[in-house]
Design an enzyme around this catalytic site. Structure first.
Site, PDB file in Angstrom:
ATOM      1  N   ARG A   1       9.346   4.340   7.579  1.00  0.00           N
ATOM      2  CA  ARG A   1       7.915   4.089   7.747  1.00  0.00           C
ATOM      3  C   ARG A   1       7.521   3.787   9.191  1.00  0.00           C
ATOM      4  O   ARG A   1       6.355   3.617   9.505  1.00  0.00           O
ATOM      5  CB  ARG A   1       7.481   2.923   6.852  1.00  0.00           C
ATOM      6  CG  ARG A   1       7.598   3.235   5.373  1.00  0.00           C
ATOM      7  CD  ARG A   1       7.582   1.971   4.540  1.00  0.00           C
ATOM      8  NE  ARG A   1       8.778   1.177   4.769  1.00  0.00           N
ATOM      9  CZ  ARG A   1       9.037  -0.005   4.191  1.00  0.00           C
ATOM     10  NH1 ARG A   1       8.141  -0.538   3.366  1.00  0.00           N
ATOM     11  NH2 ARG A   1      10.150  -0.648   4.439  1.00  0.00           N
TER      12      ARG A   1
ATOM     13  N   HIS B   1      10.737  -5.349  12.498  1.00  0.00           N
ATOM     14  CA  HIS B   1      11.048  -5.060  11.090  1.00  0.00           C
ATOM     15  C   HIS B   1      12.263  -4.141  11.089  1.00  0.00           C
ATOM     16  O   HIS B   1      12.206  -3.041  11.634  1.00  0.00           O
ATOM     17  CB  HIS B   1       9.846  -4.392  10.414  1.00  0.00           C
ATOM     18  CG  HIS B   1      10.197  -3.674   9.153  1.00  0.00           C
ATOM     19  ND1 HIS B   1      10.007  -4.218   7.904  1.00  0.00           N
ATOM     20  CD2 HIS B   1      10.743  -2.442   8.941  1.00  0.00           C
ATOM     21  CE1 HIS B   1      10.418  -3.352   6.978  1.00  0.00           C
ATOM     22  NE2 HIS B   1      10.869  -2.272   7.586  1.00  0.00           N
TER      23      HIS B   1
ATOM     24  N   ASP C   1       8.136 -13.492   4.441  1.00  0.00           N
ATOM     25  CA  ASP C   1       7.549 -12.158   4.254  1.00  0.00           C
ATOM     26  C   ASP C   1       6.518 -12.230   3.114  1.00  0.00           C
ATOM     27  O   ASP C   1       6.367 -11.283   2.338  1.00  0.00           O
ATOM     28  CB  ASP C   1       8.631 -11.113   3.954  1.00  0.00           C
ATOM     29  CG  ASP C   1       8.202  -9.700   4.315  1.00  0.00           C
ATOM     30  OD1 ASP C   1       7.123  -9.535   4.927  1.00  0.00           O
ATOM     31  OD2 ASP C   1       8.928  -8.751   3.965  1.00  0.00           O
TER      32      ASP C   1
ATOM     33  N   ARG D   1      19.173  -7.732   4.383  1.00  0.00           N
ATOM     34  CA  ARG D   1      18.906  -6.572   3.527  1.00  0.00           C
ATOM     35  C   ARG D   1      20.189  -6.017   2.895  1.00  0.00           C
ATOM     36  O   ARG D   1      20.188  -5.568   1.758  1.00  0.00           O
ATOM     37  CB  ARG D   1      18.238  -5.490   4.375  1.00  0.00           C
ATOM     38  CG  ARG D   1      17.607  -4.383   3.612  1.00  0.00           C
ATOM     39  CD  ARG D   1      17.051  -3.352   4.572  1.00  0.00           C
ATOM     40  NE  ARG D   1      15.825  -3.733   5.264  1.00  0.00           N
ATOM     41  CZ  ARG D   1      14.616  -3.765   4.717  1.00  0.00           C
ATOM     42  NH1 ARG D   1      14.466  -3.466   3.455  1.00  0.00           N
ATOM     43  NH2 ARG D   1      13.559  -4.090   5.424  1.00  0.00           N
TER      44      ARG D   1
ATOM     45  N   TYR E   1       3.769  -1.708  12.220  1.00  0.00           N
ATOM     46  CA  TYR E   1       5.066  -1.010  12.195  1.00  0.00           C
ATOM     47  C   TYR E   1       5.154   0.073  13.285  1.00  0.00           C
ATOM     48  O   TYR E   1       6.208   0.335  13.810  1.00  0.00           O
ATOM     49  CB  TYR E   1       5.254  -0.299  10.842  1.00  0.00           C
ATOM     50  CG  TYR E   1       5.867  -1.116   9.729  1.00  0.00           C
ATOM     51  CD1 TYR E   1       5.930  -2.503   9.779  1.00  0.00           C
ATOM     52  CD2 TYR E   1       6.384  -0.471   8.606  1.00  0.00           C
ATOM     53  CE1 TYR E   1       6.487  -3.219   8.734  1.00  0.00           C
ATOM     54  CE2 TYR E   1       6.953  -1.179   7.564  1.00  0.00           C
ATOM     55  CZ  TYR E   1       7.002  -2.556   7.628  1.00  0.00           C
ATOM     56  OH  TYR E   1       7.554  -3.259   6.588  1.00  0.00           O
TER      57      TYR E   1
ATOM     58  N   GLY F   1       0.799  -1.216   0.000  1.00  0.00           N
ATOM     59  CA  GLY F   1       0.000   0.000   0.000  1.00  0.00           C
ATOM     60  C   GLY F   1       0.836   1.272   0.000  1.00  0.00           C
ATOM     61  O   GLY F   1       0.290   2.379  -0.042  1.00  0.00           O
TER      62      GLY F   1
ATOM     63  N   HIS G   1      14.587  -9.359   8.316  1.00  0.00           N
ATOM     64  CA  HIS G   1      15.157  -8.678   7.136  1.00  0.00           C
ATOM     65  C   HIS G   1      16.663  -8.413   7.307  1.00  0.00           C
ATOM     66  O   HIS G   1      17.186  -7.453   6.736  1.00  0.00           O
ATOM     67  CB  HIS G   1      14.466  -7.339   6.832  1.00  0.00           C
ATOM     68  CG  HIS G   1      12.971  -7.375   6.836  1.00  0.00           C
ATOM     69  ND1 HIS G   1      12.246  -8.399   6.271  1.00  0.00           N
ATOM     70  CD2 HIS G   1      12.052  -6.498   7.346  1.00  0.00           C
ATOM     71  CE1 HIS G   1      10.959  -8.137   6.428  1.00  0.00           C
ATOM     72  NE2 HIS G   1      10.807  -7.011   7.082  1.00  0.00           N
TER      73      HIS G   1
HETATM   74 ZN    ZN Z   1       9.035  -6.041   7.389  1.00  0.00          ZN
END
Ligand code: ZN
Length: 388
Positions: A162, A194, A284, A226, A129, A68, A223
């Site tokens: 975020r 996260h 994920d 990354r 989050y 989104g 993650h």
């Molecule tokens: Zn995440």
């Protein structure tokens, strides 16, 4: 119906050799060298030349959809049952993500219950989050104590634009609330983290455990593959007793930007001497994976796939030559232990009969059983989701 899977090479994930495994009432009720049982109520499955593995535990799937971040049309679809079962995944833990406005926790709980009815096992995390945390009851502790499906909180975002840029004190409070919830209800009360792209990496988690009576075991950061710097920070975290999780869903753009494929990241950690029990992978699944054009503009979106978890397991064994028991543990026993799901992730007496039967030559989820019921046979989904 009872099932006797005879003569398969069993990996619990530990190598148990050839065993007969008896399943009744959705549970594994016996694992023995030679088990003979004749009854019209027992179906015998010849496991000669096959391997029997625990069903995979995927500790992070956006089961109601995620994304989104590029506007309403970029919200990703929810996970369908066979996306999990055809990939050998029999337990999923659902989470919200960036969007806790158009996505909701009641929806997440309803989807988890739906997946349970359809044939696998699903749990979820409260929160999203952002902090202060979204909850159902108004309290993180109460959500975990009172809602059967809620086993912890997550994904709480750190080092990400975020997230809510929480302070160590705020994150310590969240961990404490989740811990008490877990203690009172016999759940893990884990805080799934996260981890974003910002260079602070895991420093906030170190601040929390240095400044407050909060254990590193309370956090489950994901993650970590990354980029290389974050992965190295993750290795440091394991030296503090923490567990780290690698994300298996990826695309060319992510890899070009420095992401390390999950299997490669696990192999690297093992080479660096990380305790194998502190390593896990999750898909994920159903997260959004943005695709960028050469000029950096967003030109498309892909969706994370649960299937990538099994693919990464295969990669770990075939490309990186990690022994099957150790590789398998990263997607079965280890995530089950971290999330407190003691009845999952292992072939042992009393556990749920979540199983994968595959040929010894080729690691492929040929037959998949969830809670004692065949969901996939001969590579075909024999049970489908309600709307599939
Ligand atoms: Zn995440």
């Amino acid at each position: 119906m009872m099932y006797l899977i005879s003569g398969a090479n069993v990996y619990s994930p530990d190598a148990l050799g050839k065993q007969d495994v008896l399943i009744a009432g959705g549970k594994i009720i016996a694992i023995e060298n030679e088990l003979t049982l004749t009854s019209q109520h027992v179906e015998v499955i010849d496991g000669q030349g096959m391997m029997l593995l625990p069903g995979l535990v995927d500790s992070l799937v956006h089961i109601t959809g995620g994304g989104g971040e590029g506007g309403f049309h970029t919200r990703t679809p929810q996970m369908q049952l066979t996306e999990a079962t055809l990939a050998g995944v029999t337990t999923v833990i659902g989470a919200l993500g960036t969007d806790a406005t158009t996505r909701s926790l009641p929806d997440l709980i309803a989807k988890a219950r739906a997946l349970d009815t359809e044939g696998i096992t699903a749990y979820c995390y409260t929160g999203s989050y952002q902090l202060p945390a979204r909850t159902v009851t108004g309290s993180i502790t109460d959500d975990i104590v009172l809602i059967d499906k809620m086993i912890g909180i997550g994904e709480v975002a750190i080092a990400d634009h975020r997230g809510s840029q929480p302070s160590a004190a705020e994150l310590a409070r969240v961990a404490a609330d989740a811990r008490v919830g877990g203690m009172l209800s016999g759940k893990s009360g884990v805080v799934c983290i996260h981890t974003g792209e910002a260079e602070e990496h895991l420093s906030l988690l170190h601040d929390v455990i240095d400044q407050y009576p909060v254990s590193s075991k309370q956090f489950y950061p994901t993650h970590l593959n990354r980029n290389q710097a974050l992965l190295d920070a993750g290795i440091q975290w394991t030296q503090q007793g923490g567990v780290i999780d690698m994300t298996t869903s990826t695309n060319k753009e992510f890899i070009a930007k420095g992401e390390i494929p999950a299997a490669q990241a696990i192999a690297y950690c093992l080479q660096q001497g990380v305790d194998p029990r502190r390593l896990t992978m999750s898909s994920d699944g159903n997260a959004s994976l943005p695709v960028f054009a050469a000029d950096g503009s967003l030109c498309g979106l892909e969706v994370g796939r649960v299937q990538s978890l099994f693919d990464s397991l295969v990669e770990l064994v075939t490309d990186h030559k990690v022994a099957l028991p150790e590789a398998l543990a990263t997607v079965t026993r280890n995530p089950a232990v971290v999330t407190g799901l003691n009845h999952k992730g292992q072939i042992r007496v009393g556990n749920d009969a979540d199983l994968i039967l595959c040929s010894s030559e080729q690691l492929h989820a040929t037959h998949v059983m969830g809670k004692g019921r065949w969901l996939v046979r001969d590579g075909q989904a024999v049970v489908k989701g309600t709307f599939e």
